[in-house]
Design an enzyme around this catalytic site. Structure first.
Site, PDB file in Angstrom:
ATOM      1  N   ARG A  44      -9.112   3.960   5.327  1.00 23.15           N
ATOM      2  CA  ARG A  44      -7.718   3.741   4.955  1.00 23.15           C
ATOM      3  C   ARG A  44      -6.911   5.046   4.860  1.00 23.15           C
ATOM      4  O   ARG A  44      -5.744   5.105   5.241  1.00 23.15           O
ATOM      5  CB  ARG A  44      -7.643   3.022   3.597  1.00 23.15           C
ATOM      6  CG  ARG A  44      -8.184   1.601   3.620  1.00 23.15           C
ATOM      7  CD  ARG A  44      -8.186   1.018   2.206  1.00 23.15           C
ATOM      8  NE  ARG A  44      -6.864   1.086   1.600  1.00 23.15           N
ATOM      9  CZ  ARG A  44      -5.881   0.230   1.838  1.00 23.15           C
ATOM     10  NH1 ARG A  44      -6.086  -0.779   2.650  1.00 23.15           N
ATOM     11  NH2 ARG A  44      -4.714   0.366   1.252  1.00 23.15           N
ATOM     12  N   ARG A  46      11.243  -2.826   4.494  1.00 27.63           N
ATOM     13  CA  ARG A  46       9.811  -2.869   4.219  1.00 27.63           C
ATOM     14  C   ARG A  46       9.062  -3.089   5.530  1.00 27.63           C
ATOM     15  O   ARG A  46       9.394  -3.968   6.313  1.00 27.63           O
ATOM     16  CB  ARG A  46       9.443  -3.982   3.248  1.00 27.63           C
ATOM     17  CG  ARG A  46       7.932  -3.940   2.929  1.00 27.63           C
ATOM     18  CD  ARG A  46       7.511  -4.901   1.859  1.00 27.63           C
ATOM     19  NE  ARG A  46       6.096  -4.684   1.524  1.00 27.63           N
ATOM     20  CZ  ARG A  46       5.585  -4.819   0.322  1.00 27.63           C
ATOM     21  NH1 ARG A  46       6.342  -5.170  -0.682  1.00 27.63           N
ATOM     22  NH2 ARG A  46       4.298  -4.601   0.108  1.00 27.63           N
ATOM     23  N   HIS A  65      -2.855   6.850   5.656  1.00 28.79           N
ATOM     24  CA  HIS A  65      -1.949   7.592   4.765  1.00 28.79           C
ATOM     25  C   HIS A  65      -1.571   8.937   5.395  1.00 28.79           C
ATOM     26  O   HIS A  65      -0.423   9.363   5.347  1.00 28.79           O
ATOM     27  CB  HIS A  65      -2.596   7.825   3.396  1.00 28.79           C
ATOM     28  CG  HIS A  65      -2.942   6.553   2.671  1.00 28.79           C
ATOM     29  ND1 HIS A  65      -2.096   5.482   2.623  1.00 28.79           N
ATOM     30  CD2 HIS A  65      -4.043   6.184   1.950  1.00 28.79           C
ATOM     31  CE1 HIS A  65      -2.653   4.505   1.908  1.00 28.79           C
ATOM     32  NE2 HIS A  65      -3.840   4.902   1.495  1.00 28.79           N
ATOM     33  N   ASP A  70       4.711   0.416   3.941  1.00 28.15           N
ATOM     34  CA  ASP A  70       3.504  -0.407   3.782  1.00 28.15           C
ATOM     35  C   ASP A  70       2.756  -0.555   5.104  1.00 28.15           C
ATOM     36  O   ASP A  70       3.363  -0.530   6.172  1.00 28.15           O
ATOM     37  CB  ASP A  70       3.922  -1.783   3.218  1.00 28.15           C
ATOM     38  CG  ASP A  70       2.743  -2.519   2.598  1.00 28.15           C
ATOM     39  OD1 ASP A  70       1.692  -1.888   2.352  1.00 28.15           O
ATOM     40  OD2 ASP A  70       2.874  -3.734   2.371  1.00 28.15           O
ATOM     41  N   GLY A  71       1.448  -0.705   4.990  1.00 28.08           N
ATOM     42  CA  GLY A  71       0.620  -1.000   6.166  1.00 28.08           C
ATOM     43  C   GLY A  71      -0.253   0.151   6.639  1.00 28.08           C
ATOM     44  O   GLY A  71      -0.862   0.059   7.714  1.00 28.08           O
ATOM     45  N   ASN A  72      -0.354   1.204   5.835  1.00 27.77           N
ATOM     46  CA  ASN A  72      -1.188   2.345   6.238  1.00 27.77           C
ATOM     47  C   ASN A  72      -2.662   1.955   6.375  1.00 27.77           C
ATOM     48  O   ASN A  72      -3.343   2.362   7.320  1.00 27.77           O
ATOM     49  CB  ASN A  72      -1.103   3.472   5.196  1.00 27.77           C
ATOM     50  CG  ASN A  72       0.269   4.084   5.115  1.00 27.77           C
ATOM     51  OD1 ASN A  72       1.146   3.762   5.912  1.00 27.77           O
ATOM     52  ND2 ASN A  72       0.478   4.962   4.134  1.00 27.77           N
ATOM     53  N   SER A  76       3.138   2.918  -6.295  1.00 28.11           N
ATOM     54  CA  SER A  76       3.660   2.085  -7.382  1.00 28.11           C
ATOM     55  C   SER A  76       2.788   2.231  -8.630  1.00 28.11           C
ATOM     56  O   SER A  76       1.660   2.720  -8.557  1.00 28.11           O
ATOM     57  CB  SER A  76       3.693   0.621  -6.941  1.00 28.11           C
ATOM     58  OG  SER A  76       2.379   0.114  -6.816  1.00 28.11           O
ATOM     59  N   ARG A 107      -3.991  -1.026   6.941  1.00 26.09           N
ATOM     60  CA  ARG A 107      -4.224  -1.894   8.101  1.00 26.09           C
ATOM     61  C   ARG A 107      -4.151  -1.108   9.412  1.00 26.09           C
ATOM     62  O   ARG A 107      -4.911  -1.359  10.339  1.00 26.09           O
ATOM     63  CB  ARG A 107      -3.196  -3.050   8.105  1.00 26.09           C
ATOM     64  CG  ARG A 107      -3.604  -4.193   7.189  1.00 26.09           C
ATOM     65  CD  ARG A 107      -2.450  -5.100   6.878  1.00 26.09           C
ATOM     66  NE  ARG A 107      -1.549  -4.500   5.893  1.00 26.09           N
ATOM     67  CZ  ARG A 107      -0.362  -5.000   5.574  1.00 26.09           C
ATOM     68  NH1 ARG A 107       0.086  -6.069   6.182  1.00 26.09           N
ATOM     69  NH2 ARG A 107       0.363  -4.416   4.643  1.00 26.09           N
ATOM     70  N   LEU A 118      21.004  16.052   2.754  1.00 24.02           N
ATOM     71  CA  LEU A 118      20.303  14.781   2.502  1.00 24.02           C
ATOM     72  C   LEU A 118      19.541  14.911   1.184  1.00 24.02           C
ATOM     73  O   LEU A 118      18.981  15.964   0.896  1.00 24.02           O
ATOM     74  CB  LEU A 118      19.291  14.505   3.630  1.00 24.02           C
ATOM     75  CG  LEU A 118      18.328  13.326   3.409  1.00 24.02           C
ATOM     76  CD1 LEU A 118      19.052  11.992   3.622  1.00 24.02           C
ATOM     77  CD2 LEU A 118      17.131  13.399   4.356  1.00 24.02           C
ATOM     78  N   GLU A 128       1.395  -0.125  -9.996  1.00 25.39           N
ATOM     79  CA  GLU A 128       0.250  -1.009  -9.724  1.00 25.39           C
ATOM     80  C   GLU A 128      -0.792  -0.333  -8.823  1.00 25.39           C
ATOM     81  O   GLU A 128      -1.972  -0.675  -8.859  1.00 25.39           O
ATOM     82  CB  GLU A 128       0.728  -2.306  -9.062  1.00 25.39           C
ATOM     83  CG  GLU A 128       1.485  -3.247  -9.982  1.00 25.39           C
ATOM     84  CD  GLU A 128       2.943  -2.823 -10.240  1.00 25.39           C
ATOM     85  OE1 GLU A 128       3.463  -1.948  -9.510  1.00 25.39           O
ATOM     86  OE2 GLU A 128       3.540  -3.364 -11.181  1.00 25.39           O
TER      87      GLU A 128
HETATM   88  C1  IPE Z   1       3.991  -1.504  -2.151  1.00 26.49           C
HETATM   89  O1  IPE Z   1       2.895  -1.603  -1.324  1.00 26.49           O
HETATM   90  C2  IPE Z   1       3.988  -0.179  -2.844  1.00 26.49           C
HETATM   91  C3  IPE Z   1       4.262   0.965  -1.983  1.00 26.49           C
HETATM   92  C4  IPE Z   1       4.642   0.907  -0.741  1.00 26.49           C
HETATM   93  C5  IPE Z   1       4.115   2.242  -2.617  1.00 26.49           C
HETATM   94  P1  IPE Z   1       1.576  -2.354  -1.806  1.00 26.49           P
HETATM   95  O2  IPE Z   1       0.660  -2.404  -0.628  1.00 26.49           O
HETATM   96  O3  IPE Z   1       1.044  -1.728  -3.030  1.00 26.49           O
HETATM   97  O4  IPE Z   1       2.143  -3.796  -2.175  1.00 26.49           O
HETATM   98  P2  IPE Z   1       1.415  -5.202  -2.336  1.00 26.49           P
HETATM   99  O5  IPE Z   1       0.224  -4.984  -3.210  1.00 26.49           O
HETATM  100  O6  IPE Z   1       0.993  -5.636  -0.965  1.00 26.49           O
HETATM  101  O7  IPE Z   1       2.452  -6.089  -2.916  1.00 26.49           O
HETATM  102  C1  IPE Z   2       1.145   1.755   1.925  1.00 26.34           C
HETATM  103  O1  IPE Z   2       0.071   1.333   2.695  1.00 26.34           O
HETATM  104  C2  IPE Z   2       0.834   2.995   1.109  1.00 26.34           C
HETATM  105  C3  IPE Z   2       0.720   2.753  -0.339  1.00 26.34           C
HETATM  106  C4  IPE Z   2       0.989   1.632  -0.930  1.00 26.34           C
HETATM  107  C5  IPE Z   2       0.272   3.862  -1.151  1.00 26.34           C
HETATM  108  P1  IPE Z   2      -1.107   0.481   2.092  1.00 26.34           P
HETATM  109  O2  IPE Z   2      -2.151   1.412   1.574  1.00 26.34           O
HETATM  110  O3  IPE Z   2      -0.615  -0.509   1.114  1.00 26.34           O
HETATM  111  O4  IPE Z   2      -1.660  -0.265   3.383  1.00 26.34           O
HETATM  112  P2  IPE Z   2      -2.057  -1.789   3.536  1.00 26.34           P
HETATM  113  O5  IPE Z   2      -0.923  -2.599   3.018  1.00 26.34           O
HETATM  114  O6  IPE Z   2      -3.301  -1.978   2.729  1.00 26.34           O
HETATM  115  O7  IPE Z   2      -2.289  -1.973   4.998  1.00 26.34           O
HETATM  116 MG    MG Z   3       0.055  -2.424   1.233  1.00 26.99          MG
END
Ligand code: IPE
Ligand code: IPE
Ligand code: MG
Length: 242
Positions: free
Chosen positions: A31, A189, A35, A18-20, A63, A22, A129, A65
């Site tokens: 964004r 996470r 990625h 998570d956090g790509n 996900s 941002r 692996l 979602e």
């Molecule tokens: C969780 O990240 C899903 C993945 C890392 C694939 P999200 O960025 O979608 O999660 P929320 O929306 O902050 O809970």
């Molecule tokens: C995680 O990074 C990648 C996916 C969920 C696909 P995000 O795209 O959720 O990045 P943030 O959380 O918005 O920074």
């Molecule tokens: Mg995210």
């Protein structure tokens, strides 16, 4: 460089990447740049997993979602998956990595599904692996599809019904999309969020959880090794008294 051997290495490490977005925003970029950079982190973690003797590395890449994100971002992410898999396939194979994708594949496009099949077939014999990409996945989806399959099997015959009714938790495990894969010992996470976001709800029942502030594109070998060190200090009691 693989430094001194670590004791108590987890068999299965799972990453909620998570956090790509941002990470990219901090640099004034779109964004999708986050990625792209995140793929480098996956590469680094695969190498670190192999170096440290981890047998299963799984990554939450998309996900159920996440389908609700702007179409543009979804398209870019799917395109990136095809590109990254096609580009990495041979190297993964050379390094003894078995590649798998788990999730609701009916929602993925033909070209991505073809690439996944190709990559899975090519690497099926490897055992250094296992790299599992959770794609179009959610924990609730997984439990629901397992329950449906189990219900179907129960209708087959009274004997089958009896057999299923007498089976324990391991019996249900067999219906999950992760059948045959050990539960994650450690779930990490990134990006400072402390939630599971519908990931491995059943399988993560006794996982150690680690939430770190590092954004995914900055999570590299050193951070991976630090996560293994964190794990090595945990005392897993499974409800018992030690
Ligand atoms: C969780 O990240 C899903 C993945 C890392 C694939 P999200 O960025 O979608 O999660 P929320 O929306 O902050 O809970
Ligand atoms: C995680 O990074 C990648 C996916 C969920 C696909 P995000 O795209 O959720 O990045 P943030 O959380 O918005 O920074
Ligand atoms: Mg995210």
């Amino acid at each position: 460089m693989a430094s001194e051997t670590m004791t108590n290495v987890p068999v299965h490490v799972s990453m909620i990447m998570d956090g790509n977005g941002r990470w990219a925003k901090e640099r004034g970029k779109e964004r999708v740049f986050g990625h792209y950079e995140g793929v480098e982190s996956v590469r680094a973690c695969v190498e670190a997993a192999v170096e440290n003797g981890v047998k299963y590395l799984s990554i939450y890449a998309f996900s159920e979602e996440n389908w609700n994100r702007p179409q543009e971002e979804v398209t870019a992410l799917m395109g990136l998956m095809v590109k990254a898999m096609a580009a990495e396939m041979k190297k993964l194979d050379r390094n003894g990595v078995r590649f798998m994708v788990i999730g609701n594949r009916e929602r993925l496009g033909d070209s991505l599904n073809r690439t996944i099949d190709e990559c899975m077939e090519m690497t099926a014999h490897n055992d250094t692996l296992t790299l599992i990409v959770f794609l179009s996945y959610s924990g609730k989806w997984d439990i629901l599809q397992a329950a449906r399959k189990m219900a179907d099997d129960m209708m087959e015959s009274p004997q089958k019904r009896e057999e299923i009714e007498s089976m324990g938790v391991e019996g249900f495990d067999r219906y999950l999309a992760t059948a045959g894969i050990p539960d994650p010992d450690l779930i990490v996470r990134t990006s400072g969020e402390s939630r599971l976001s519908n990931y491995l709800l059943w399988q993560g029942a006794y996982s150690e959880l680690l939430f770190v502030d590092t954004l995914w594109p900055d999570f590299r070998k050193e951070e991976f090794r630090a996560a293994l060190e964190y794990y090595s200090k945990r005392d897993r009691r499974y409800g018992k008294v030690k």
